[in-house]
Design a protein around this motif. Structure first.
Motif, PDB file in Angstrom:
ATOM      1  N   ILE A 183       0.859  -1.182   0.000  1.00  0.00           N
ATOM      2  CA  ILE A 183       0.000   0.000   0.000  1.00  0.00           C
ATOM      3  C   ILE A 183       0.897   1.233   0.000  1.00  0.00           C
ATOM      4  O   ILE A 183       1.632   1.471   0.957  1.00  0.00           O
ATOM      5  CB  ILE A 183      -0.926   0.003   1.225  1.00  0.00           C
ATOM      6  CG1 ILE A 183      -1.810  -1.253   1.228  1.00  0.00           C
ATOM      7  CG2 ILE A 183      -1.804   1.243   1.235  1.00  0.00           C
ATOM      8  CD1 ILE A 183      -2.711  -1.375   2.432  1.00  0.00           C
ATOM      9  N   PHE A 184       0.847   1.988  -1.097  1.00  0.00           N
ATOM     10  CA  PHE A 184       1.744   3.125  -1.278  1.00  0.00           C
ATOM     11  C   PHE A 184       0.945   4.423  -1.308  1.00  0.00           C
ATOM     12  O   PHE A 184      -0.089   4.518  -1.964  1.00  0.00           O
ATOM     13  CB  PHE A 184       2.530   2.973  -2.587  1.00  0.00           C
ATOM     14  CG  PHE A 184       3.467   4.115  -2.875  1.00  0.00           C
ATOM     15  CD1 PHE A 184       4.770   4.096  -2.401  1.00  0.00           C
ATOM     16  CD2 PHE A 184       3.043   5.209  -3.622  1.00  0.00           C
ATOM     17  CE1 PHE A 184       5.635   5.152  -2.666  1.00  0.00           C
ATOM     18  CE2 PHE A 184       3.900   6.267  -3.886  1.00  0.00           C
ATOM     19  CZ  PHE A 184       5.202   6.235  -3.405  1.00  0.00           C
ATOM     20  N   PHE A 185       1.455   5.446  -0.592  1.00  0.00           N
ATOM     21  CA  PHE A 185       0.837   6.770  -0.611  1.00  0.00           C
ATOM     22  C   PHE A 185       1.919   7.824  -0.780  1.00  0.00           C
ATOM     23  O   PHE A 185       2.993   7.726  -0.180  1.00  0.00           O
ATOM     24  CB  PHE A 185       0.083   7.058   0.684  1.00  0.00           C
ATOM     25  CG  PHE A 185      -1.080   6.132   0.939  1.00  0.00           C
ATOM     26  CD1 PHE A 185      -2.230   6.219   0.168  1.00  0.00           C
ATOM     27  CD2 PHE A 185      -1.022   5.175   1.936  1.00  0.00           C
ATOM     28  CE1 PHE A 185      -3.301   5.376   0.388  1.00  0.00           C
ATOM     29  CE2 PHE A 185      -2.091   4.321   2.162  1.00  0.00           C
ATOM     30  CZ  PHE A 185      -3.236   4.424   1.389  1.00  0.00           C
ATOM     31  N   SER A 186       1.622   8.833  -1.584  1.00  0.00           N
ATOM     32  CA  SER A 186       2.498  10.001  -1.666  1.00  0.00           C
ATOM     33  C   SER A 186       2.269  10.872  -0.434  1.00  0.00           C
ATOM     34  O   SER A 186       1.403  10.574   0.395  1.00  0.00           O
ATOM     35  CB  SER A 186       2.198  10.794  -2.939  1.00  0.00           C
ATOM     36  OG  SER A 186       0.881  11.326  -2.882  1.00  0.00           O
ATOM     37  N   LYS A 187       2.996  11.953  -0.319  1.00  0.00           N
ATOM     38  CA  LYS A 187       2.832  12.848   0.833  1.00  0.00           C
ATOM     39  C   LYS A 187       1.418  13.415   0.897  1.00  0.00           C
ATOM     40  O   LYS A 187       0.791  13.440   1.959  1.00  0.00           O
ATOM     41  CB  LYS A 187       3.852  13.994   0.762  1.00  0.00           C
ATOM     42  CG  LYS A 187       5.293  13.556   0.957  1.00  0.00           C
ATOM     43  CD  LYS A 187       6.244  14.735   0.821  1.00  0.00           C
ATOM     44  CE  LYS A 187       7.697  14.291   0.984  1.00  0.00           C
ATOM     45  NZ  LYS A 187       8.641  15.423   0.831  1.00  0.00           N
TER      46      LYS A 187
END
Length: 338
Positions: A183-187
């Motif tokens: 699970i990847f999220f940007s800032k």
């Protein structure tokens, strides 16, 4: 070095844990899944079957149990394999579906907790108008919001790939690998998910429960300070109120404690990771996700096992009396409200 995919130069690295470590991990996670399914299924059956439990408050509990049951049934088993093996064997499309369902159901569970706190606020702070304020229609609106907002937010963000916004190069160069499903999220999206899924509903819970605490204290204090001529009957009433207050405060403390212990570490890690250049280890992230899942395991214990009506319903179910004729009309509690 073991890898997840035959194309080794672009494959994710598989777990290096030996069998004697993997077996206990699988056993522990399977136990969490089974407990989550069993506890929430009993809540669903109890409220669905017994007509006396068909109230706006209990339909909120029923809906939350449905969310937690689906999380245990649809999401946790695949997360278990990913967490132990560090590989994703179920395809890229299903990875997006799984991630979306994970975010949706976890957020929906937290939304339900927030709405249940509002329901309890009206029950304690405005009991005379409680049935008007918390009608079946209001409960249905709360349930609709708790399902629809997380669904639109989660599936929209993942399938439109908005979670990569502002960090596409970082993800492709340093995070992405074959047979992985992290699970990847940007800032930007990390902060957005933190606010919508945790901070806002969590703040509502905290403020509402603090308000309930002070109102309950004030009610007990006002009873003690009334006319001395009425003191005999009111002292008994005050004693009963103080007993209920202590029980309510204990329950509220457990509710907030379980919620914060389970979800706070994961969301803090999630929102901090992009600002730390994604240096938080994968194994730690997976462990924190499972800490969050535990909230769905404990929800039926905290919200249902504490109610006397649930214990009676559980006894009827376990003894098989639920299959008797007119069992749905059983008297589960004596007062007008559970």
């Amino acid at each position: 070095m073991s890898v997840c995919h035959e194309v080794t130069n672009t494959s994710c690295v598989a777990s290096r844990w030996p069998r004697d470590v993997r077996a206990p991990l699988y056993s522990l996670m399977a136990l969490i899944i089974l407990t989550t399914l069993a506890g929430n299924l009993i809540v669903i059956i109890s409220i669905s079957h017994f007509r006396q439990l068909h109230s706006p408050t209990n339909w909120l509990l029923h809906s939350m149990a449905m969310v937690d049951f689906l999380l245990g049934f649809l999401v946790m088993p695949y997360s278990m394999v990913r967490s132990v093996e560090h590989c994703w064997y179920f395809g890229e499309i299903f990875c997006k579906i799984h991630t979306s369902a994970d975010i949706m159901l976890s957020s929906a569970s937290i939304f339900h907790l927030s709405f249940i706190s509002i329901d309890r606020y009206y029950a304690v702070c405005d009991p005379l108008r409680y049935k008007v304020r918390m009608s079946l229609l209001v409960s249905a609106v709360m349930i609709f919001i708790s399902w629809s907002v997380p669904a639109v937010f989660a599936f929209g963000m993942i399938f439109l790939e908005l979670n990569f916004k502002g960090a596409e190069e970082m993800y492709l160069e340093h995070i992405h690998c074959r047979s992985g499903c992290s699970i990847f999220f940007s800032k930007i999206t990390g902060v957005l998910v933190f606010m919508i899924s945790f901070y806002i509903p969590g703040s509502i819970m905290l403020c509402v429960y603090c308000r309930i605490y002070f109102v309950a204290k004030e009610q007990a204090r006002s009873i003690k300070g009334t006319n001395p001529n009425l003191q005999t009957g009111l002292e008994v009433k005050a004693g009963v109120l103080q007993s209920k207050e202590r029980k309510a405060m204990t329950t509220l403390g457990i509710v907030l404690g379980v919620f914060l212990i389970c979800w706070c570490p994961f969301f803090v890690s999630m929102v901090a990771d992009p600002f730390l250049n994604y240096t938080i280890p994968l194994a730690l992230n997976e462990a924190l996700i499972w800490f969050g899942y535990l909230n769905s395991t404990f929800n039926p214990m905290v919200y249902a096992f504490f109610y006397p009506w649930f214990r009676k319903a559980l006894k009827i179910i376990l003894l098989g009396k639920i299959f008797q004729k007119d069992s749905s009309r059983c008297k589960i509690f004596l007062d007008s409200s559970p």
